[in-house]
Scaffold this motif. Structure first.
Motif, PDB file in Angstrom:
ATOM      1  N   GLN A  25       0.813  -1.213   0.000  1.00 42.17           N
ATOM      2  CA  GLN A  25       0.000   0.000   0.000  1.00 42.17           C
ATOM      3  C   GLN A  25       0.856   1.277   0.000  1.00 42.17           C
ATOM      4  O   GLN A  25       0.331   2.372  -0.203  1.00 42.17           O
ATOM      5  N   THR A  26       2.152   1.132   0.202  1.00 42.93           N
ATOM      6  CA  THR A  26       3.040   2.293   0.227  1.00 42.93           C
ATOM      7  C   THR A  26       3.089   2.939  -1.158  1.00 42.93           C
ATOM      8  O   THR A  26       3.298   2.258  -2.164  1.00 42.93           O
ATOM      9  N   LYS A  27       2.912   4.246  -1.201  1.00 44.42           N
ATOM     10  CA  LYS A  27       2.926   4.960  -2.474  1.00 44.42           C
ATOM     11  C   LYS A  27       4.235   5.693  -2.734  1.00 44.42           C
ATOM     12  O   LYS A  27       4.566   5.991  -3.878  1.00 44.42           O
ATOM     13  N   ARG A  28       4.976   6.002  -1.665  1.00 47.14           N
ATOM     14  CA  ARG A  28       6.235   6.739  -1.856  1.00 47.14           C
ATOM     15  C   ARG A  28       7.161   6.513  -0.666  1.00 47.14           C
ATOM     16  O   ARG A  28       6.711   6.270   0.453  1.00 47.14           O
ATOM     17  N   VAL A  29       8.454   6.609  -0.958  1.00 47.52           N
ATOM     18  CA  VAL A  29       9.493   6.504   0.065  1.00 47.52           C
ATOM     19  C   VAL A  29      10.160   7.864   0.202  1.00 47.52           C
ATOM     20  O   VAL A  29      10.364   8.575  -0.787  1.00 47.52           O
ATOM     21  N   TRP A  30      10.492   8.228   1.420  1.00 50.53           N
ATOM     22  CA  TRP A  30      11.207   9.458   1.717  1.00 50.53           C
ATOM     23  C   TRP A  30      12.587   9.113   2.263  1.00 50.53           C
ATOM     24  O   TRP A  30      12.728   8.235   3.116  1.00 50.53           O
ATOM     25  N   LEU A  31      13.599   9.835   1.788  1.00 51.58           N
ATOM     26  CA  LEU A  31      14.931   9.787   2.387  1.00 51.58           C
ATOM     27  C   LEU A  31      15.174  11.176   2.953  1.00 51.58           C
ATOM     28  O   LEU A  31      15.288  12.148   2.199  1.00 51.58           O
ATOM     29  N   VAL A  32      15.218  11.299   4.286  1.00 50.33           N
ATOM     30  CA  VAL A  32      15.238  12.619   4.918  1.00 50.33           C
ATOM     31  C   VAL A  32      16.504  12.783   5.757  1.00 50.33           C
ATOM     32  O   VAL A  32      16.850  11.919   6.567  1.00 50.33           O
ATOM     33  N   CYS A  33      17.186  13.910   5.566  1.00 54.12           N
ATOM     34  CA  CYS A  33      18.453  14.182   6.240  1.00 54.12           C
ATOM     35  C   CYS A  33      18.268  15.325   7.226  1.00 54.12           C
ATOM     36  O   CYS A  33      17.966  16.453   6.825  1.00 54.12           O
ATOM     37  N   HIS A  34      18.467  15.051   8.487  1.00 50.96           N
ATOM     38  CA  HIS A  34      18.217  16.033   9.540  1.00 50.96           C
ATOM     39  C   HIS A  34      19.296  17.114   9.583  1.00 50.96           C
ATOM     40  O   HIS A  34      20.352  17.006   8.958  1.00 50.96           O
TER      41      HIS A  34
END
Length: 212
Positions: A25-34
């Motif tokens: 069901q996942t529509k998108r992946v995020w790669l997030v850099c703090h």
């Protein structure tokens, strides 16, 4: 005094954090850099308003931890001006390991977001590894001076680039905003969209939730 600075290579380990589950069901992946002073597990709180079934968030952890005064909370730092290239080489290998461990499906919709110091790390990783993404979000951070438009020629023409910043950011002034905007357009041309908001150097959760 005959001092020398030498270099060795060794194996190390580092954590990273994820939010939600990767499912059909996942529509998108995020790669997030703090940004500097954050830990990845706490940075994820800014993404909890996203639909949990549709969004899977991966937050790498900056390697250098330190105490934040006065309460001695722990924060972390990605890079400094000392041996930046060597530090970034280690981060490249670390990001490679994170993405390999996650076993993401090929051609999955991907949003890459960098906040503050995380902007430089995210952009250097994309340039070095030529990682395709649907959106590149540059939030309140500086674009590395060494990057050129040719470093991003590999990106699809459909890739959207969004520049988010607070108009009252204590680390920005009018000249710096103009400089960063000009650099973004120099690298990405008409694909760049600007999203200023009235506020200081903070993560804008409302804009994050509007990205999808």
């Amino acid at each position: 005094m005959n001092s020398q600075e030498k270099e060795i290579t060794y194996t190390t380990s580092n954590s990273y954090s994820t939010l939600n589950q990767l499912t059909p069901q996942t529509k998108r992946v995020w790669l997030v850099c703090h940004g500097m002073g954050y830990l990845s597990r706490y940075f994820l709180r800014y993404f909890k308003g996203l639909n949990a079934e549709e969004n899977y968030i991966i937050a790498p952890q900056a390697p250098s931890k330190f105490y934040l005064q006065p309460k001695r909370h722990v924060g972390a730092n990605w890079l400094t001006k000392d041996e930046t290239a060597a530090g970034m080489a280690n981060i490249l290998n670390y990001f490679d390991a994170v993405l390999k461990a996650e076993k993401l499906p090929k051609y999955f919709p991907l949003i890459v977001l960098g906040y503050s110091q995380g902007v430089s790390v995210a952009m250097r990783y994309l340039a070095q590894r030529q990682l395709q993404c649907d959106q590149l979000v540059l939030h309140s951070g500086g674009i590395p001076k060494e990057l050129k438009a040719s470093d991003f020629n590999y990106l699809s023409e459909a890739t959207k680039v969004k520049l988010i910043y607070g108009t009252e950011d204590q680390y920005l002034n009018k000249a710096r905003i103009e400089e960063e905007t000009s650099r973004a357009r120099e690298l990405f041309g008409s694909r760049v969209s600007l999203f200023p908001f009235k506020g200081k150097h903070v993560v804008n959760v409302n804009y994050i939730e509007k990205l999808v």
